[in-house]
Design an enzyme around this catalytic site. Sequence first.
Site, PDB file in Angstrom:
ATOM      1  N   GLU A  88     -12.491  -0.135  46.896  1.00  0.00           N
ATOM      2  CA  GLU A  88     -11.602   0.999  46.683  1.00  0.00           C
ATOM      3  C   GLU A  88     -12.315   2.342  46.831  1.00  0.00           C
ATOM      4  O   GLU A  88     -11.759   3.281  47.401  1.00  0.00           O
ATOM      5  CB  GLU A  88     -10.952   0.891  45.298  1.00  0.00           C
ATOM      6  CG  GLU A  88      -9.775   1.824  45.090  1.00  0.00           C
ATOM      7  CD  GLU A  88      -8.550   1.469  45.936  1.00  0.00           C
ATOM      8  OE1 GLU A  88      -7.551   2.189  45.836  1.00  0.00           O
ATOM      9  OE2 GLU A  88      -8.588   0.484  46.705  1.00  0.00           O
ATOM     10  N   GLU A  99     -11.142   5.081  49.619  1.00  0.00           N
ATOM     11  CA  GLU A  99     -10.653   6.406  49.254  1.00  0.00           C
ATOM     12  C   GLU A  99     -11.421   7.512  49.971  1.00  0.00           C
ATOM     13  O   GLU A  99     -10.841   8.532  50.355  1.00  0.00           O
ATOM     14  CB  GLU A  99     -10.727   6.579  47.736  1.00  0.00           C
ATOM     15  CG  GLU A  99      -9.707   5.722  46.996  1.00  0.00           C
ATOM     16  CD  GLU A  99      -9.849   5.804  45.487  1.00  0.00           C
ATOM     17  OE1 GLU A  99     -10.910   6.263  45.012  1.00  0.00           O
ATOM     18  OE2 GLU A  99      -8.911   5.402  44.780  1.00  0.00           O
ATOM     19  N   HIS A 114      -7.851  13.422  55.596  1.00  0.00           N
ATOM     20  CA  HIS A 114      -7.033  14.458  54.970  1.00  0.00           C
ATOM     21  C   HIS A 114      -7.728  15.819  54.995  1.00  0.00           C
ATOM     22  O   HIS A 114      -7.059  16.855  55.086  1.00  0.00           O
ATOM     23  CB  HIS A 114      -6.682  14.060  53.533  1.00  0.00           C
ATOM     24  CG  HIS A 114      -5.595  13.044  53.450  1.00  0.00           C
ATOM     25  ND1 HIS A 114      -4.409  13.257  52.773  1.00  0.00           N
ATOM     26  CD2 HIS A 114      -5.493  11.797  53.969  1.00  0.00           C
ATOM     27  CE1 HIS A 114      -3.634  12.189  52.881  1.00  0.00           C
ATOM     28  NE2 HIS A 114      -4.279  11.287  53.605  1.00  0.00           N
ATOM     29  N   ASP A 143     -13.740  20.959  57.107  1.00  0.00           N
ATOM     30  CA  ASP A 143     -14.505  22.068  56.523  1.00  0.00           C
ATOM     31  C   ASP A 143     -14.879  21.851  55.064  1.00  0.00           C
ATOM     32  O   ASP A 143     -15.442  22.749  54.423  1.00  0.00           O
ATOM     33  CB  ASP A 143     -13.727  23.381  56.664  1.00  0.00           C
ATOM     34  CG  ASP A 143     -12.378  23.362  55.942  1.00  0.00           C
ATOM     35  OD1 ASP A 143     -12.044  22.333  55.312  1.00  0.00           O
ATOM     36  OD2 ASP A 143     -11.652  24.378  56.010  1.00  0.00           O
ATOM     37  N   SER A 150     -12.972  21.727  52.514  1.00  0.00           N
ATOM     38  CA  SER A 150     -12.173  22.530  51.582  1.00  0.00           C
ATOM     39  C   SER A 150     -11.635  21.706  50.417  1.00  0.00           C
ATOM     40  O   SER A 150     -11.376  22.248  49.341  1.00  0.00           O
ATOM     41  CB  SER A 150     -11.027  23.228  52.320  1.00  0.00           C
ATOM     42  OG  SER A 150     -10.202  22.296  52.999  1.00  0.00           O
ATOM     43  N   HIS A 181      -6.184   1.904  58.756  1.00  0.00           N
ATOM     44  CA  HIS A 181      -5.289   1.230  57.823  1.00  0.00           C
ATOM     45  C   HIS A 181      -5.646  -0.238  57.621  1.00  0.00           C
ATOM     46  O   HIS A 181      -5.103  -0.885  56.734  1.00  0.00           O
ATOM     47  CB  HIS A 181      -3.835   1.370  58.291  1.00  0.00           C
ATOM     48  CG  HIS A 181      -3.265   2.723  58.032  1.00  0.00           C
ATOM     49  ND1 HIS A 181      -1.943   3.045  58.273  1.00  0.00           N
ATOM     50  CD2 HIS A 181      -3.841   3.860  57.535  1.00  0.00           C
ATOM     51  CE1 HIS A 181      -1.734   4.313  57.953  1.00  0.00           C
ATOM     52  NE2 HIS A 181      -2.873   4.826  57.507  1.00  0.00           N
ATOM     53  N   THR A 182      -6.553  -0.757  58.440  1.00  0.00           N
ATOM     54  CA  THR A 182      -6.989  -2.132  58.209  1.00  0.00           C
ATOM     55  C   THR A 182      -7.922  -2.220  57.010  1.00  0.00           C
ATOM     56  O   THR A 182      -8.191  -3.311  56.514  1.00  0.00           O
ATOM     57  CB  THR A 182      -7.659  -2.726  59.459  1.00  0.00           C
ATOM     58  OG1 THR A 182      -7.845  -4.130  59.269  1.00  0.00           O
ATOM     59  CG2 THR A 182      -9.012  -2.091  59.735  1.00  0.00           C
ATOM     60  N   THR A 207      -6.226  -8.488  55.132  1.00  0.00           N
ATOM     61  CA  THR A 207      -7.694  -8.486  55.083  1.00  0.00           C
ATOM     62  C   THR A 207      -8.201  -7.064  54.843  1.00  0.00           C
ATOM     63  O   THR A 207      -8.861  -6.486  55.709  1.00  0.00           O
ATOM     64  CB  THR A 207      -8.283  -9.044  56.389  1.00  0.00           C
ATOM     65  OG1 THR A 207      -7.754  -8.279  57.505  1.00  0.00           O
ATOM     66  CG2 THR A 207      -7.920 -10.507  56.578  1.00  0.00           C
ATOM     67  N   THR A 213     -12.083  -5.981  55.516  1.00  0.00           N
ATOM     68  CA  THR A 213     -12.737  -6.143  56.814  1.00  0.00           C
ATOM     69  C   THR A 213     -12.023  -5.272  57.844  1.00  0.00           C
ATOM     70  O   THR A 213     -10.792  -5.161  57.838  1.00  0.00           O
ATOM     71  CB  THR A 213     -12.726  -7.608  57.289  1.00  0.00           C
ATOM     72  OG1 THR A 213     -11.374  -8.075  57.378  1.00  0.00           O
ATOM     73  CG2 THR A 213     -13.506  -8.495  56.336  1.00  0.00           C
TER      74      THR A 213
END
Length: 382
Positions: free
Chosen positions: A59, A63, A70, A88, A90, A197-198, A217, A220
């Site tokens: 996790e 993240e 983002h 940058d 921010s 997204h995997t 999965t 991986t």
Amino acid sequence: MAFGSLLAFVALAAITRAAPTAESAVCPDGTRVTNAACCAFIPLAQDLQETLFQGDCGEDAHEVIRLTFHDAIAISQSLGPQAGGGADGSMLHFPTIEPNFSANSGIDDSVNNLLPFMQKHDTISAADLVQFAGAVALSNCPGAPRLEFMAGRPNTTIPAVEGLIPEPQDSVTKILQRFEDAGNFSPFEVVSLLASHTVARADKVDETIDAAPFDSTPFTFDTQVFLEVLLKGTGFPGSNNNTGEVMSPLPLGSGSDTGEMRLQSDFALARDERTACFWQSFVNEQEFMAASFKAAMAKLAILGHSRSSLIDCSDVVPVPKPAVNKPATFPATKGPKDLDTLTCKALKFPTLTSDPGATETLIPHCSNGGMSCPGVQFDGPA
């Protein structure tokens, strides 16, 4: 361009490296790098691995990979420089502003986790820290490419404005327009970036469940997400009627093992005529997918900066764990009959086998197959 030629072109672009220069150096630990400025990232990588990621594609790694996107996508050619500076840092410089945007819900965990590293390794800009931490995080995921890392991004002085992060409820047209406005990304590059997204899970789309994976999965870096998003949906892993979510083919969970979540945006991109063939082309094409993701990430990671002003420090990015020696497969109880109608008719769908088992696949909550995962959470202002 034929997909075979496209594969070769992407692979070549992804492995291109700057040649060693007269500034090449040997770092204190004995590592030879192309530029002495890269040496500072070696102890940072070690610190991130030992303190935060613990060598796991879990996790905390997921993240931080999300944070790289983002932070970088918050830039707009149409709105101008005051809208945001792209990659940058921010998010770290303004931890009580951008993480509170609705599209960044849950990103405060990764922001808070990186703030202590920004303070400890204070010769490295926040912008470089975010992108380098993402490259280190991804290296823990078997099958991931070794990302390019360019150093030398300056610290930012302003936060980005709200509304620049694509959301799962957005239409394909809106998503493609946002990427075009951010950095002239093609539809192929947009789909390539979604390979992330995997190794991704969601906490905030449905807040009744924790860490809902996007494929079977999630620890991986493989092509399962591109296969499973093409399967017919049968239910929801938690509650229904959530914004940005549609039915998943593997909703079954047990205890902390949460069923698979399907984002509305992934569902739409896999079926839209502008992107469906790109999506389908990654099914069971591990090397092509990894090379395409690497090339698109190289572009994303320097949004807001001139490549010529940066230093190629890719040689200090850890070598990723090798790919799992397993082709894409239909999850247990699923097969060709469970494929939704395929929009892309130009490509022949690959012949795949099904995993054994008479019951629906349960997706483990942790990379070790258990229910209790190693994790780090630092307190912070975000």
